[in-house]
Structures are given as structure tokens and as C-alpha cells.
Design a protein around this motif. Structure first.
Motif, PDB file in Angstrom:
ATOM      1  N   GLU A  99      -8.280  62.236  20.208  1.00  0.00           N
ATOM      2  CA  GLU A  99      -9.566  62.878  20.500  1.00  0.00           C
ATOM      3  C   GLU A  99     -10.532  62.816  19.321  1.00  0.00           C
ATOM      4  O   GLU A  99     -11.737  63.016  19.483  1.00  0.00           O
ATOM      5  CB  GLU A  99      -9.344  64.346  20.899  1.00  0.00           C
ATOM      6  CG  GLU A  99      -8.755  65.231  19.806  1.00  0.00           C
ATOM      7  CD  GLU A  99      -7.236  65.256  19.811  1.00  0.00           C
ATOM      8  OE1 GLU A  99      -6.648  66.221  19.279  1.00  0.00           O
ATOM      9  OE2 GLU A  99      -6.632  64.291  20.338  1.00  0.00           O
ATOM     10  N   TRP A 100      -9.970  62.510  18.098  1.00  0.00           N
ATOM     11  CA  TRP A 100     -10.848  62.412  16.927  1.00  0.00           C
ATOM     12  C   TRP A 100     -11.260  60.971  16.628  1.00  0.00           C
ATOM     13  O   TRP A 100     -12.012  60.733  15.688  1.00  0.00           O
ATOM     14  CB  TRP A 100     -10.168  62.999  15.691  1.00  0.00           C
ATOM     15  CG  TRP A 100      -9.796  64.446  15.754  1.00  0.00           C
ATOM     16  CD1 TRP A 100      -8.657  65.012  15.299  1.00  0.00           C
ATOM     17  CD2 TRP A 100     -10.569  65.525  16.296  1.00  0.00           C
ATOM     18  NE1 TRP A 100      -8.646  66.360  15.503  1.00  0.00           N
ATOM     19  CE2 TRP A 100      -9.824  66.715  16.123  1.00  0.00           C
ATOM     20  CE3 TRP A 100     -11.825  65.607  16.932  1.00  0.00           C
ATOM     21  CZ2 TRP A 100     -10.279  67.958  16.549  1.00  0.00           C
ATOM     22  CZ3 TRP A 100     -12.270  66.849  17.360  1.00  0.00           C
ATOM     23  CH2 TRP A 100     -11.518  68.001  17.169  1.00  0.00           C
ATOM     24  N   ALA A 127     -13.418  57.806  17.111  1.00  0.00           N
ATOM     25  CA  ALA A 127     -14.771  57.561  17.623  1.00  0.00           C
ATOM     26  C   ALA A 127     -14.814  56.259  18.399  1.00  0.00           C
ATOM     27  O   ALA A 127     -14.030  55.335  18.151  1.00  0.00           O
ATOM     28  CB  ALA A 127     -15.772  57.519  16.473  1.00  0.00           C
ATOM     29  N   SER A 128     -15.741  56.170  19.302  1.00  0.00           N
ATOM     30  CA  SER A 128     -15.938  54.945  20.097  1.00  0.00           C
ATOM     31  C   SER A 128     -17.207  54.218  19.692  1.00  0.00           C
ATOM     32  O   SER A 128     -17.674  53.324  20.393  1.00  0.00           O
ATOM     33  CB  SER A 128     -15.985  55.294  21.590  1.00  0.00           C
ATOM     34  OG  SER A 128     -17.020  56.241  21.846  1.00  0.00           O
ATOM     35  N   ASN A 129     -17.797  54.626  18.547  1.00  0.00           N
ATOM     36  CA  ASN A 129     -19.040  53.988  18.093  1.00  0.00           C
ATOM     37  C   ASN A 129     -18.773  52.562  17.643  1.00  0.00           C
ATOM     38  O   ASN A 129     -17.706  52.240  17.116  1.00  0.00           O
ATOM     39  CB  ASN A 129     -19.652  54.782  16.931  1.00  0.00           C
ATOM     40  CG  ASN A 129     -19.965  56.209  17.336  1.00  0.00           C
ATOM     41  OD1 ASN A 129     -20.122  56.503  18.521  1.00  0.00           O
ATOM     42  ND2 ASN A 129     -20.047  57.096  16.352  1.00  0.00           N
ATOM     43  N   CYS A 141     -18.185  57.240  10.564  1.00  0.00           N
ATOM     44  CA  CYS A 141     -18.480  57.632  11.940  1.00  0.00           C
ATOM     45  C   CYS A 141     -18.190  56.520  12.939  1.00  0.00           C
ATOM     46  O   CYS A 141     -18.160  56.767  14.153  1.00  0.00           O
ATOM     47  CB  CYS A 141     -19.930  58.085  12.062  1.00  0.00           C
ATOM     48  SG  CYS A 141     -21.136  56.816  11.591  1.00  0.00           S
ATOM     49  N   ILE A 175     -13.922  57.554  13.140  1.00  0.00           N
ATOM     50  CA  ILE A 175     -13.458  58.891  13.522  1.00  0.00           C
ATOM     51  C   ILE A 175     -14.668  59.825  13.615  1.00  0.00           C
ATOM     52  O   ILE A 175     -15.752  59.533  13.089  1.00  0.00           O
ATOM     53  CB  ILE A 175     -12.423  59.435  12.507  1.00  0.00           C
ATOM     54  CG1 ILE A 175     -12.859  59.187  11.054  1.00  0.00           C
ATOM     55  CG2 ILE A 175     -11.067  58.783  12.734  1.00  0.00           C
ATOM     56  CD1 ILE A 175     -13.639  60.244  10.413  1.00  0.00           C
ATOM     57  N   LYS A 176     -14.447  60.943  14.279  1.00  0.00           N
ATOM     58  CA  LYS A 176     -15.502  61.943  14.394  1.00  0.00           C
ATOM     59  C   LYS A 176     -15.625  62.706  13.081  1.00  0.00           C
ATOM     60  O   LYS A 176     -14.630  63.076  12.468  1.00  0.00           O
ATOM     61  CB  LYS A 176     -15.204  62.894  15.545  1.00  0.00           C
ATOM     62  CG  LYS A 176     -15.261  62.211  16.908  1.00  0.00           C
ATOM     63  CD  LYS A 176     -14.982  63.187  18.033  1.00  0.00           C
ATOM     64  CE  LYS A 176     -15.052  62.461  19.379  1.00  0.00           C
ATOM     65  NZ  LYS A 176     -14.786  63.385  20.510  1.00  0.00           N
ATOM     66  N   THR A 177     -16.832  62.899  12.640  1.00  0.00           N
ATOM     67  CA  THR A 177     -17.084  63.577  11.372  1.00  0.00           C
ATOM     68  C   THR A 177     -17.062  65.090  11.573  1.00  0.00           C
ATOM     69  O   THR A 177     -17.233  65.605  12.676  1.00  0.00           O
ATOM     70  CB  THR A 177     -18.440  63.149  10.787  1.00  0.00           C
ATOM     71  OG1 THR A 177     -19.480  63.433  11.741  1.00  0.00           O
ATOM     72  CG2 THR A 177     -18.429  61.657  10.486  1.00  0.00           C
ATOM     73  N   GLU A 203     -21.163  61.913   7.571  1.00  0.00           N
ATOM     74  CA  GLU A 203     -21.843  60.704   8.019  1.00  0.00           C
ATOM     75  C   GLU A 203     -22.035  59.708   6.873  1.00  0.00           C
ATOM     76  O   GLU A 203     -22.149  58.503   7.101  1.00  0.00           O
ATOM     77  CB  GLU A 203     -23.217  61.066   8.610  1.00  0.00           C
ATOM     78  CG  GLU A 203     -23.169  61.903   9.867  1.00  0.00           C
ATOM     79  CD  GLU A 203     -22.758  61.099  11.084  1.00  0.00           C
ATOM     80  OE1 GLU A 203     -22.893  59.863  11.041  1.00  0.00           O
ATOM     81  OE2 GLU A 203     -22.290  61.705  12.070  1.00  0.00           O
TER      82      GLU A 203
END
Length: 651
Positions: free
Chosen positions: A393-394, A396-398, A584, A587-589, A641
């Protein structure tokens, strides 16, 4: 037969002239033979003096026996007694002539006394001179080294003061392992510089010898056949590559060489000498093409802030290094699974059948005989443990948004300038712009010839002084993404003068950028490693390229020559390279994540994560400017970020 009186007169004149010449030449001949005798060394002189003593004793003994002379009141000498008496007298003992002795015997013993003074004084002089010469030879470093398993460093340059401390760290467990240094300087001078710049303790493990690395007789002083490794340093001068090649030839073509291959590490500046190096090395040399390496490092680092610290960590023995290990537990498993098999230690690639591949396909299967390429503090620094939890869940899909183009300004010009343009063309996207500024050369025609092969770059040129503040401000540096500061190729200036000009320009650039509040990267080339610390000024974003980097690479490769294949892959634009990408994208920041999660996030992009950089520590030199290589995988970190993940990835 009539005698021709005229001819007789001519013959007589010729004979008289010949006799006069012979009288003159005998003195010269005697002087020549005397000088020649002295040039043969102390051993021959002592032998000649002993022969003279024996002849004089023999003649004196014959005189005593024939004339029946003896000291007053004593019977005449026989031959043996006379010979012994004469011999002792010639050495300053036994020449006694009392009042009862006849004057003939007194004069004879007086002559023997004078002869003894001549013989003994010359003998003492010869021995004293021989000892003095031996001490001088030892001082000059002309005696052969009797070591085994030592490392030989050939040449004398600034690289010595980087390589020797690195070798000390690398061989920390082998206190008795020596480093033999052969340089073209006086032995005492080399030792004094090592003592002043490295420390007195260094001389306990460094053996200095004075000589030329291209002279086979001087190379024999270092006992190359018993050495575990040979480092050939790049000399200073107009054509250093020629000296390096000649040194390698002197090593490999020596008739006294061992049958087994040597382990030689050497550097060539010009990439055009690559094929020549391979021919000369014949598989015994690990070549570093320093000009190409430096050009690639500049091209990679100008848009990778902090990359300098990453390479320092990998190349410096005080940080983490590259090792090769074989783990039977991983046979049949994938590279992706191997990435998380160690709690401490980062897997970065595989070696299969002598071929090294960094960041291979994630589903590559490990076979028997395959070795993992890992980053660790040392060979015992790998810690296996149960894999930590991966928090999907942490992740990222960016996806990264690549820039349409880049703009870079190159200040100054050197012999590796064209090679730098080629490397920038490999790394930069199409329609990128490069502006070259220097007042030392008019590069218009040269750049026109080169531009046709640069598909991604549009090259322009301005002839301005990079030392003039007003002209630097007129360039409007704020409109560029990157600045590369090259050392000008000016043969009329010394290395220190060139570096001084580079530092002056760098200070001006930093001040202009700070005043304009511009955000751009600066990569600087420094020739003398001693000036690197002055150039850094606690800024990791300014990548300092100098001979120190090449020295670090050489020290790493002499410890394990397989590392050279890793470095070649790292600096190859066609392979995987080191990138510092926004956190970012992985992973989610703002949340705490462990490195297992980061490894998985990078693997999903077919990349290998090796560390991260925290922007909050980017000005802290004691914390490596925020760069962390080979982190503890269970430790959780909160990223922002502005933070970066360090990965091995293709473009």
C-alpha cells in the motif's frame, strides 16, 4: 748493395719521433690503467693491494735471504721467516731495527715501514669508501627488494597519496604486507613526502626505490615476480600514455619474468589507445581509460546532484565496496528473490561465466557457478536474515516524466572536450542544447565537424573569458539546466595555475547562481586532487573529477580485478547506470517504509535500488551529504518529495 744514406736518416728520424711519442704515451697508458682499476670497484682494489703486498713481501724476503741481513745479534733469516717478517712489516708490524743492526737493514726496514703506511692507509680508504658507497646506494634506493606477496606501485605522481592509504585499508588484516614504490625521484625525497602527507607510520609498510619504471634493470629491484599486484601510475607530461605503454612492455617482455601472468592495473588517458593497450597487455593488464571515464562521469553527474558521493562510497575503501559471492541457497531462484535475501548487503548484479551484468532481468535464474555482485562493508559484512514485510500500500504508481530537452553550458575546454560531447549526446534527450565558452581556442570549425555526429545535441560556441566576472554574467547562466566547468588545456600554465583559474571561475559561478536564485547543477573538473577539497566547499552537488577517482579505481581493482568489469558496465551508456530519482516515483512520502519495500518498488520498474539520499542532510558533510548506500533493510525511513532513491537502471 749501395746504402741510401738519405733513407737511413729518414728511418732514424722516424725512430726518434716514435720513441718520443712512446715516452709520452706510457704515462697516459699508466694513468688510464690506474683509472680503470679504480673503476672496477672495492673488491678488485683490495685484491690488487693484496697482490702488491705479496710481491713486495716476496722481493724483500729474497733480499734478506741473499744478503743474509738480520737485526743485530740474531741469526740470518731463512726464506719462510724472511717472507713472514716482510709480510708483517708491510702491514705495520715487525719492522724492528735496533742500534745493533747494520745501516743496510735499517734502510730496508724504513722502506718497509713507508710501504706499510701506503698499504694500510689505502686499505682503510678502500673499505671506508666501499661502506660509504653502500650507504649511499641504500639512501638512493638502489638495493633489491626481498619481499613476497607485496604490491608494486610504479611511478611517482599525486596518485601515490591516494592509492597508498587505500591499500592500507584494503590490506588491513595483513600488517606485514609491504607496498614497494619505484619512482624517478630521490628515495629520501619520496620518503619525506610520504611521511609529511600520509604519516610516519606509512614508512613501516612502504619500501621506496629510486629508478625509472621503463628500465628493466630498475624494475628488477622491485621483485615483480613475487608481487601480488602491480599498479602503473599515469606520469605527468605531454604524452603520458606512451610512458605507461613502455612500462607495461618493460614488465611483460622482461627475459627474467615469471611464466605465470602478472596482475597489472594501468590507466590510459586517450581512448584512441584502447586497442594498443589490449595488444600490449595481452590479457595481463586491467586497463582503465581515464579520459573516457572522466568524460562519462561529468556527463552522468551534471544532472545527478549527489552522484559524486555515491561513487566515492563505492570506490573508497572507507565506505562500502563491491564483492563477488556464491550462495548455494539461491541456486534455482530468481534475481528478484536474491535482492531481498540479505538483511545487510545490496545485490546489484550477477556474474555468469566471467561476464558481469548489472541489474539483469528480474526473472533471471541463478545457476550453479553463478556469483552475486553485492555492495557490502566487507566480505564478512553480508548479513542474512528473514525478509522483512513489504507494504504494497506504500508503493507508488507514479511514473517519471522525462524532460523534453536539456540545456548545458561548458565553461573552458580541454583535450577530452570532444569525448564529453559524445557522452552528453548519449545521455541527453533529443533537441538538447550545449554552449561552449572559452577564450583559449576558436572552436567554430572543430565543432562544425563534430556536430554532424551529435544527433541529440545542438552545439554553439562563444569566445569569452571565463575568468572575467562581467563576461560570465553576460552569459545568463540562469537559463541553463547544467554547468560543466572544464580545466583549460593551456600548456603554458602549471597544473596548480590551471586549477587556480578553475577555482576562481567556480567561485564566480556559485555567487552568480546564488544571487539569481537559480537551480542548476555544477560539475567541475580539477586536475590536482589536493585542490578537490577547496573546490567542494561542502557542496555535494558539484561533482569534482580528478585523478583521485582513477586512483581509487586502481586500488579497488588491484584488490579484485573482477571489479573492473563492474566499473566498465557502470560507465557504459548502453548498460545500467546509477540514477538518483525522486522518492515519490517509488513509495508514498510522509510514511515510514523499510528498504524491502523500496527494493520491491524498484524491481517492479526493472530497477535495482541500492540506497537513498535525504535532502535534509544534503549540506552535512559528516553524514555523507545525506547519501546512504547499503542501508539496513529493516530500518524504516520517512521520505519527502525532495528525497531521492538511488537505483541501477537503464535509460
Amino acid at each position: 748493395m749501395l746504402i741510401n744514406l738519405g733513407n737511413i736518416v729518414i728511418y732514424i728520424k722516424i725512430i726518434l719521433i716514435w720513441r718520443r711519442k712512446m715516452k709520452k704515451s706510457w704515462g697516459k697508458r699508466l694513468q688510464y690503467y690506474f683509472d680503470y682499476l679504480f673503476s672496477l670497484g672495492p673488491g678488485v682494489l683490495i685484491a690488487a693491494l693484496a697482490l702488491f703486498t705479496m710481491l713486495l713481501s716476496l722481493i724483500t724476503a729474497l733480499i734478506l735471504v741473499v744478503s743474509r741481513l738480520s737485526p743485530g745479534g740474531e741469526p740470518p733469516f731463512d726464506f719462510i721467516e724472511g717472507l713472514w717478517f716482510s709480510f708483517l712489516a708491510n702491514l705495520g708490524e715487525g719492522s724492528v731495527a735496533g742500534r745493533e743492526s747494520v745501516w743496510t737493514f735499517r734502510f730496508l726496514t724504513l722502506g718497509l715501514t713507508l710501504a706499510s703506511i701506503f698499504i694500510v692507509s689505502n686499505l682503510i680508504g678502500i673499505i671506508s669508501n666501499a661502506i660509504t658507497q653502500k650507504i649511499e646506494n641504500l639512501r638512493r634506493g638502489k638495493s633489491a627488494v626481498i619481499e613476497n606477496g607485496h604490491i608494486v606501485v610504479l611511478g611517482w605522481s599525486e596518485q601515490v597519496f591516494t592509492i597508498i592509504p587505500q591499500l592500507f585499508i584494503a590490506e588491513n588484516g595483513l600488517k606485514n604486507k609491504k607496498i614497494v614504490l619505484l619512482g624517478d625521484r630521490d628515495k629520501v625525497e619520496m620518503e619525506d613526502q610520504i611521511r609529511n602527507r600520509i604519516g610516519s607510520d606509512a614508512l613501516r609498510r612502504v619500501v621506496c626505490r629510486s629508478g625509472s619504471p621503463i628500465e628493466m634493470s630498475d624494475l628488477e629491484l622491485t621483485n615483480l615476480n613475487e608481487a601480488s599486484g602491480i599498479l602503473v601510475l599515469t606520469p605527468e607530461g605531454d604524452n603520458p600514455d606512451a610512458e605507461v605503454v613502455k612500462t607495461v612492455l618493460a614488465i611483460t617482455k622482461n627475459h627474467q619474468r615469471k611464466s605465470d601472468p602478472y596482475k597489472i592495473i594501468a590507466a590510459l588517458k586517450e581512448n584512441q589507445n584502447r586497442e594498443l593497450g589490449k595488444i600490449v597487455g595481452n590479457g595481463e593488464v586491467e586497463w582503465i581509460f581515464s579520459g573516457q571515464v572522466i568524460a562519462r562521469l561529468l556527463a552522468q553527474s551534471c544532472n545527478q546532484p549527489g552522484l559524486s558521493v555515491v561513487y566515492s562510497e563505492l570506490l573508497d575503501f572507507t565506505g562500502d565496496e563491491i564483492y563477488f559471492i556464491e550462495d548455494s541457497k539461491l541456486i534455482g531462484r530468481t534475481y528478484r528473490e536474491a535482492l531481498s535475501s540479505f538483511q545487510k548487503g545490496v545485490v546489484i548484479g550477477l556474474q555468469k561465466a566471467e561476464k558481469v551484468t548489472l541489474n539483469p532481468g528480474m526473472e533471471t535464474i541463478l545457476r550453479p557457478g553463478d556469483q552475486l555482485v553485492v555492495i557490502a562493508s566487507d566480505e564478512q559484512g553480508l548479513i542474512q536474515g528473514e525478509r522483512g514485510a513489504v507494504r504494497d500500500e506504500w508503493i507508488a504508481s507514479n511514473h517519471a516524466v522525462s524532460k523534453a530537452s536539456e540545456s548545458v553550458i561548458i565553461l573552458g575546454w580541454s583535450e577530452r572536450g570532444n569525448e564529453l560531447l559524445v557522452e552528453l549526446n548519449n545521455y541527453f534527450p533529443p533537441k538538447s542544447k550545449v554552449c561552449i565558452v572559452t577564450d583559449k581556442f576558436d572552436l567554430r570549425q572543430e565543432l562544425e565537424d563534430v556536430s554532424s555526429s551529435l544527433k541529440n545535441l545542438k552545439v554553439s560556441f562563444e569566445k569569452k573569458s571565463i575568468l572575467d566576472r562581467n563576461e560570465l554574467e553576460s552569459l545568463k547562466l540562469q537559463k541553463y539546466d547544467h554547468v560543466i566547468l572544464l580545466s583549460n588545456d593551456d600548456r603554458t600554465l602549471s597544473i596548480q595555475q590551471i586549477d587556480s583559474n578553475t577555482l576562481f571561475t567556480l567561485l564566480h559561478i556559485r555567487n552568480i547562481v546564488e544571487q539569481g536564485k537559480a537551480k542548476l547543477s555544477i560539475a567541475t573538473e580539477i586536475l590536482d586532487g589536493r585542490n578537490s577539497r577547496l573546490a567542494e566547499v561542502a557542496k555535494a552537488d558539484d561533482f569534482i573529477v580528478s585523478d583521485r577517482l582513477i586512483s581509487l579505481m586502481m586500488a579497488q581493482i588491484v584488490s579484485d580485478r573482477r571489479r573492473n568489469a563492474v566499473y566498465e558496465d557502470l560507465f557504459n551508456p548502453q548498460g545500467s547506470e546509477i540514477y538518483l530519482k525522486p522518492a515519490c516515483e517509488y513509495i508514498k512520502t510522509g510514511v515510514a517504509v523499510n528498504f524491502y519495500t523500496i527494493l520491491e518498488a524498484a524491481a517492479r520498474k526493472n530497477e535495482t535500488a541500492i540506497g537513498y539520499r535525504l535532502s535534509s542532510l544534503s549540506e552535512d558533510a559528516k553524514r555523507s551529504f545525506g547519501v546512504v548506500i547499503n542501508p539496513e533493510k529493516r530500518e524504516e525511513v520517512v521520505f519527502t518529495e525532495q528525497d531521492r532513491i538511488i537505483v541501477l537502471a537503464e535509460k
